[in-house]
Design a protein around this motif. Structure first.
Motif, PDB file in Angstrom:
ATOM      1  N   ALA A  24       0.690  -1.218   0.184  1.00 39.10           N
ATOM      2  CA  ALA A  24       0.041   0.377  -0.249  1.00 39.10           C
ATOM      3  C   ALA A  24       0.960   1.178   0.003  1.00 39.10           C
ATOM      4  CB  ALA A  24      -1.034  -0.056   1.165  1.00 39.10           C
ATOM      5  N   GLY A  25       2.034   1.272  -0.246  1.00 41.14           N
ATOM      6  CA  GLY A  25       3.061   2.161  -0.409  1.00 41.14           C
ATOM      7  C   GLY A  25       3.236   2.603   1.497  1.00 41.14           C
ATOM      8  N   ILE A  26       3.347   2.096   2.160  1.00 41.52           N
ATOM      9  CA  ILE A  26       3.539   2.497   3.695  1.00 41.52           C
ATOM     10  C   ILE A  26       5.068   1.892   3.962  1.00 41.52           C
ATOM     11  CG2 ILE A  26       2.630   2.233   5.458  1.00 41.52           C
ATOM     12  CD1 ILE A  26       0.106   1.704   5.331  1.00 41.52           C
ATOM     13  N   ASP A  27       5.819   3.068   4.755  1.00 45.30           N
ATOM     14  CA  ASP A  27       7.317   3.254   4.830  1.00 45.30           C
ATOM     15  C   ASP A  27       7.097   2.269   6.274  1.00 45.30           C
ATOM     16  OD1 ASP A  27       9.535   3.055   5.217  1.00 45.30           O
ATOM     17  OD2 ASP A  27      10.124   5.087   5.371  1.00 45.30           O
ATOM     18  N   THR A  28       7.222   0.817   5.953  1.00 37.74           N
ATOM     19  CA  THR A  28       7.333  -0.282   7.539  1.00 37.74           C
ATOM     20  C   THR A  28       8.497  -0.974   7.768  1.00 37.74           C
ATOM     21  OG1 THR A  28       4.851  -0.389   5.732  1.00 37.74           O
ATOM     22  CG2 THR A  28       6.239  -2.118   7.693  1.00 37.74           C
ATOM     23  N   ILE A  29       8.744  -0.679   9.061  1.00 28.92           N
ATOM     24  CA  ILE A  29       9.697  -1.482   9.730  1.00 28.92           C
ATOM     25  C   ILE A  29       9.024  -2.895  11.113  1.00 28.92           C
ATOM     26  CG2 ILE A  29      11.099  -0.230   9.861  1.00 28.92           C
ATOM     27  CD1 ILE A  29      10.582  -0.324  13.034  1.00 28.92           C
ATOM     28  N   GLY A  30      10.213  -3.857  10.325  1.00 22.29           N
ATOM     29  CA  GLY A  30       9.568  -4.647  11.148  1.00 22.29           C
ATOM     30  C   GLY A  30      10.003  -5.975  12.530  1.00 22.29           C
ATOM     31  N   PHE A  31       9.802  -5.050  13.413  1.00 22.90           N
ATOM     32  CA  PHE A  31      10.627  -5.668  14.633  1.00 22.90           C
ATOM     33  C   PHE A  31      10.624  -7.259  15.258  1.00 22.90           C
ATOM     34  CE2 PHE A  31      11.760  -5.593  19.442  1.00 22.90           C
ATOM     35  CZ  PHE A  31      12.586  -5.021  19.366  1.00 22.90           C
ATOM     36  N   ASP A  32      11.630  -7.685  15.254  1.00 24.83           N
ATOM     37  CA  ASP A  32      11.482  -8.813  16.242  1.00 24.83           C
ATOM     38  C   ASP A  32      12.867  -8.639  17.000  1.00 24.83           C
ATOM     39  OD1 ASP A  32       9.648 -11.158  15.661  1.00 24.83           O
ATOM     40  OD2 ASP A  32      10.836 -11.571  16.430  1.00 24.83           O
ATOM     41  N   THR A  33      12.847  -9.369  17.925  1.00 24.56           N
ATOM     42  CA  THR A  33      13.840 -10.010  19.015  1.00 24.56           C
ATOM     43  C   THR A  33      14.533 -11.008  18.152  1.00 24.56           C
ATOM     44  OG1 THR A  33      12.141 -11.100  20.498  1.00 24.56           O
ATOM     45  CG2 THR A  33      12.699  -8.779  20.483  1.00 24.56           C
ATOM     46  N   LEU A  61      10.858  -5.863   0.495  1.00 21.45           N
ATOM     47  CA  LEU A  61      12.439  -5.499   0.366  1.00 21.45           C
ATOM     48  C   LEU A  61      12.962  -4.813   0.054  1.00 21.45           C
ATOM     49  CD1 LEU A  61      14.625  -8.277   1.510  1.00 21.45           C
ATOM     50  CD2 LEU A  61      14.003  -6.589   2.884  1.00 21.45           C
ATOM     51  N   SER A  62      12.357  -4.471  -1.964  1.00 14.47           N
ATOM     52  CA  SER A  62      12.700  -3.975  -2.580  1.00 14.47           C
ATOM     53  C   SER A  62      11.658  -2.618  -2.329  1.00 14.47           C
ATOM     54  CB  SER A  62      12.668  -3.956  -4.093  1.00 14.47           C
ATOM     55  OG  SER A  62      11.205  -4.986  -3.977  1.00 14.47           O
ATOM     56  N   GLY A  63      10.633  -3.007  -1.720  1.00 12.59           N
ATOM     57  CA  GLY A  63       9.527  -1.945  -1.462  1.00 12.59           C
ATOM     58  C   GLY A  63       9.783  -0.883  -0.078  1.00 12.59           C
ATOM     59  N   GLY A  64      10.727  -1.357   0.193  1.00  4.00           N
ATOM     60  CA  GLY A  64      11.470  -0.354   1.509  1.00  4.00           C
ATOM     61  C   GLY A  64      11.220  -1.302   3.191  1.00  4.00           C
ATOM     62  N   PHE A  65      10.822  -1.961   2.636  1.00  7.67           N
ATOM     63  CA  PHE A  65      10.907  -2.605   4.427  1.00  7.67           C
ATOM     64  C   PHE A  65      11.883  -3.556   4.810  1.00  7.67           C
ATOM     65  CE2 PHE A  65      10.354  -7.392   6.249  1.00  7.67           C
ATOM     66  CZ  PHE A  65       9.049  -6.665   7.411  1.00  7.67           C
ATOM     67  N   ARG A  66      12.170  -2.368   6.231  1.00  4.29           N
ATOM     68  CA  ARG A  66      13.264  -2.973   6.931  1.00  4.29           C
ATOM     69  C   ARG A  66      13.067  -4.055   8.067  1.00  4.29           C
ATOM     70  NH1 ARG A  66      14.748   1.573   8.838  1.00  4.29           N
ATOM     71  NH2 ARG A  66      12.571   3.119   8.458  1.00  4.29           N
ATOM     72  N   TYR A 187      -6.038   1.106   8.956  1.00  6.56           N
ATOM     73  CA  TYR A 187      -6.090   0.003   8.333  1.00  6.56           C
ATOM     74  C   TYR A 187      -6.863  -0.027   7.021  1.00  6.56           C
ATOM     75  CZ  TYR A 187      -5.265  -2.612  12.364  1.00  6.56           C
ATOM     76  OH  TYR A 187      -4.091  -3.809  13.147  1.00  6.56           O
ATOM     77  N   GLY A 188      -7.436   1.125   6.932  1.00 10.18           N
ATOM     78  CA  GLY A 188      -8.562   1.547   5.829  1.00 10.18           C
ATOM     79  C   GLY A 188      -7.616   1.507   5.019  1.00 10.18           C
ATOM     80  N   ARG A 189      -6.586   1.805   4.845  1.00 11.21           N
ATOM     81  CA  ARG A 189      -5.206   1.870   4.383  1.00 11.21           C
ATOM     82  C   ARG A 189      -4.529   0.541   3.311  1.00 11.21           C
ATOM     83  NH1 ARG A 189      -0.535   5.789   5.318  1.00 11.21           N
ATOM     84  NH2 ARG A 189       0.394   5.929   3.691  1.00 11.21           N
TER      85      ARG A 189
END
Length: 413
Positions: A24-33, A61-66, A187-189
């Motif tokens: 959806a074009g949302i700049d996203t990070i994923g956090f995990d321990t 990843l190419s879409g910016g997921f970190r 969530y509407g996005r």
């Protein structure tokens, strides 16, 4: 580097959410321990449960997921969604340890006006109670005034491409009307439809109802399977006919046990237990023992003892065409067969290595040869790659616990 969204917990709930957000074009990070899981994702490798493919991870990843293990990243987002696991504890209530850890990590870095969402399966009252308390105490901010707080039950069907994230309605319940609207805006996005619950407790109870609905109905058909076998009735034909009714019936099918991440909750803290769910859990937990009983009976009827019998288990995952073994009944069935003295091997196209009691179980390389040499072959999971008609011809004895073989081709549960 700031991001719009932090997904906390990169498991079966968190990764699909992150995937939908990136799409959806949302700049996203994923956090995990878990540093190993994070490094694998960062390298473009899929999770071990197979819920996402390598190409899907690479697109994220190419879409910016970190993906990251750095909790400092949590202080730079507008929205944070906790997707931590909540397995059942010894008292059969959700273990909220991982949720509490996620809340503390987020609270220490929470900025005003952040929207904090919880998707983990929890008992009603967790969002307003444990989560709110931990975040407020750790941040010094007040929910509903300084930051938004809401609950949304995770609705993910791993491996099911027919139900995309965007077309699955999201239920949300906020601490205040403003919290609900902030969650709805997020969530509407991601989805075509947002359903507003009256509050967090109602939204939390939606997940409780949905999960228990599944388990109660599976328990009913599991009991019907035992009854119909005793009566000499083909249950699979009964279900085929019953599901033609256009109202008042939804088809569920029996199996060797119930697996997956959606565990039934029959006790809610100090409140009275849900007796029907408690009974359904007992029925479903008995199914692996019933499968063993059927195995022993079939072997005896063909002049063989379970002791020393070569038994091949087909499909050890909890769901077809997926590598996820979460709560699969296969390990218990293997253990019980071993206790009877059987020599157990397995085949699963999605599981290259399988251990029971911390010991490796031999994996069959040639499926048809293994079935031909086994005294008994047991289909536990119906992967699409299995040619069941061909297997029925090759196998000396075939017990189908999924009703997937053609009528008369095998012994069915």
């Amino acid at each position: 580097m700031p991001a719009d969204l932090a997904v906390i917990g990169l498991g079966h709930l968190g990764l699909p959410l992150a995937q939908a957000a990136v799409a959806a074009g949302i700049d996203t990070i994923g956090f995990d321990t878990d540093p190993r899981a994070v490094s694998e994702l960062a390298a473009g490798r899929p999770p071990v449960d197979g819920s996402l493919t390598a190409s899907e991870i690479r697109r994220m990843l190419s879409g910016g997921f970190r993906p990251t293990t750095n909790p400092a990243e949590l202080g730079r987002v507008r929205t944070a969604v906790i997707c931590a696991p909540t397995p059942l504890g010894a008292d059969r209530t959700p273990d909220l340890g991982a949720v509490a850890d996620a809340a503390r990590a987020l609270a220490a870095r929470l900025r005003p006006n952040t929207t904090v969402l919880l998707e983990s399966p929890v008992h009603p009252g967790t969002t307003e109670g444990l989560l709110r308390t931990l975040v407020e105490e750790g941040s010094g901010l007040r929910a509903g005034r300084d930051f938004h707080l809401a609950y949304s039950p995770g609705r993910v069907d791993p491996g099911n491409r027919g139900h995309a994230y965007a077309t699955t309605p999201k239920v949300i319940g906020g601490l205040t009307p403003a919290c609900t609207e902030s969650a709805a805006a997020f969530y509407g996005r991601l989805t075509d439809k947002v359903v507003r619950a009256r509050g967090p407790r109602e939204a939390e109870t939606v997940k409780l109802l949905e999960t228990n609905f599944r388990h109660v109905n599976i328990a009913l058909v599991n009991e019907m399977a035992v009854l119909c076998h005793d009566l000499g009735v083909d249950l699979w034909d009964v279900i085929r006919c019953a599901e033609t009714k256009p109202f008042g019936f939804q088809a569920f099918r029996p199996g060797p046990g119930v697996g997956g991440h959606g565990v039934p909750v029959d006790t809610i803290g100090a409140h009275r237990p849900l007796r029907l769910v408690e009974l359904a859990s007992q029925v479903n937990e008995r199914m692996p023992r019933y499968v063993i009983q059927r195995c022993a009976t079939l072997l005896n009827e063909h002049g063989k003892s379970a002791r020393g019998a070569r038994v091949l288990l087909l499909g050890v995952t909890y769901k077809p065409d997926l590598a996820d073994c979460e709560a699969s009944p296969a390990p218990e069935i293997a253990r019980r067969l071993m206790d009877l003295g059987a020599v157990v091997s397995y085949h699963d196209p999605y599981v290259a290595d399988w251990r029971v009691r911390d010991l490796p179980v031999p994996r069959a390389d040639s499926l048809y040869d293994a079935a031909a040499h086994a005294d008994l072959t047991v289909l536990l999971q119906h992967h699409r790659t299995y040619d069941l008609q061909g297997l029925a011809v090759k196998a000396q004895l075939l017990l189908d616990t999924r009703g997937a073989t053609p009528a008369g081709a095998a012994h069915r549960l």
